[in-house]
Design a protein around this motif. Structure first.
Motif, PDB file in Angstrom:
ATOM      1  N   THR A  51       0.846  -1.195   0.000  1.00  0.00           N
ATOM      2  CA  THR A  51       0.000   0.000   0.000  1.00  0.00           C
ATOM      3  C   THR A  51       0.880   1.243   0.000  1.00  0.00           C
ATOM      4  O   THR A  51       1.953   1.267   0.583  1.00  0.00           O
ATOM      5  N   ASN A  52       0.415   2.302  -0.664  1.00  0.00           N
ATOM      6  CA  ASN A  52       1.168   3.552  -0.704  1.00  0.00           C
ATOM      7  C   ASN A  52       0.290   4.697  -0.208  1.00  0.00           C
ATOM      8  O   ASN A  52      -0.872   4.812  -0.598  1.00  0.00           O
ATOM      9  N   CYS A  53       0.857   5.521   0.638  1.00  0.00           N
ATOM     10  CA  CYS A  53       0.131   6.660   1.209  1.00  0.00           C
ATOM     11  C   CYS A  53       0.052   7.821   0.217  1.00  0.00           C
ATOM     12  O   CYS A  53       0.866   7.933  -0.702  1.00  0.00           O
ATOM     13  N   ALA A  54      -0.884   8.709   0.434  1.00  0.00           N
ATOM     14  CA  ALA A  54      -1.101   9.867  -0.434  1.00  0.00           C
ATOM     15  C   ALA A  54       0.120  10.773  -0.497  1.00  0.00           C
ATOM     16  O   ALA A  54       0.495  11.253  -1.572  1.00  0.00           O
ATOM     17  N   GLU A  55       0.745  11.003   0.652  1.00  0.00           N
ATOM     18  CA  GLU A  55       1.895  11.897   0.709  1.00  0.00           C
ATOM     19  C   GLU A  55       3.036  11.363  -0.150  1.00  0.00           C
ATOM     20  O   GLU A  55       3.644  12.088  -0.934  1.00  0.00           O
ATOM     21  N   ARG A  56       3.306  10.064  -0.011  1.00  0.00           N
ATOM     22  CA  ARG A  56       4.389   9.467  -0.793  1.00  0.00           C
ATOM     23  C   ARG A  56       4.041   9.404  -2.275  1.00  0.00           C
ATOM     24  O   ARG A  56       4.908   9.570  -3.129  1.00  0.00           O
ATOM     25  N   THR A  57       2.772   9.187  -2.597  1.00  0.00           N
ATOM     26  CA  THR A  57       2.367   9.199  -4.002  1.00  0.00           C
ATOM     27  C   THR A  57       2.688  10.557  -4.624  1.00  0.00           C
ATOM     28  O   THR A  57       3.273  10.631  -5.705  1.00  0.00           O
ATOM     29  N   ALA A  58       2.328  11.634  -3.944  1.00  0.00           N
ATOM     30  CA  ALA A  58       2.602  12.988  -4.461  1.00  0.00           C
ATOM     31  C   ALA A  58       4.109  13.236  -4.563  1.00  0.00           C
ATOM     32  O   ALA A  58       4.592  13.773  -5.569  1.00  0.00           O
ATOM     33  N   ILE A  59       4.853  12.831  -3.543  1.00  0.00           N
ATOM     34  CA  ILE A  59       6.304  13.031  -3.559  1.00  0.00           C
ATOM     35  C   ILE A  59       6.939  12.243  -4.698  1.00  0.00           C
ATOM     36  O   ILE A  59       7.771  12.770  -5.450  1.00  0.00           O
TER      37      ILE A  59
END
Length: 130
Positions: A51-59
């Motif tokens: 799973t990937n978090c929103a913050e890391r997706t944007a980064i």
């Protein structure tokens, strides 16, 4: 600085979250120092570790397009509550600067602003590897 546009972008990104297991949608919007905005949402997987978090997706989107100069990241989650980045996201954020601001919003008009150093004091970074 008026952060309302970035918060609005985070709420827009939240709508795209893929959360069939938790139903906990998170959105993030990142502003680079050069003025570019990247958004992200959380993306779950049956193998929870993937799973990937929103913050890391944007980064990761920003970095993959050559932008490592992060100034601000807005994060939205549970309705009418402040949702803070998880520990892994905090570590990834500090990788790109100890001066990054985080906007934690519970609505488009109610938000709090923090320095990443407040959310991850005494962080381990590239400076520790020298």
């Amino acid at each position: 600085m008026d952060y309302s546009n970035l918060v609005k972008k985070a709420f827009e990104a939240q709508k795209y979250a893929y959360t069939p297991y938790s139903s906990f949608n998170v959105g993030a919007a990142l502003l680079t120092k050069s003025g570019k905005i990247y958004t992200g949402c959380n993306i779950e997987c049956a193998s929870y570790g993937a799973t990937n978090c929103a913050e890391r997706t944007a980064i990761f989107k920003a970095v993959s397009e050559g932008h490592k100069d992060i100034a601000v990241i807005a994060v939205v989650g549970a309705e009418d509550e402040y949702t803070f980045p998880c520990g892994i996201c905090r570590q990834v954020i500090v990788e790109f600067g100890k001066d990054i601001k985080l906007i934690i919003a519970k609505s488009e008009t109610e938000y709090k602003v923090f320095d990443i150093s407040e959310l991850l004091p005494h962080s381990f970074s590239s400076e520790d590897l020298k």
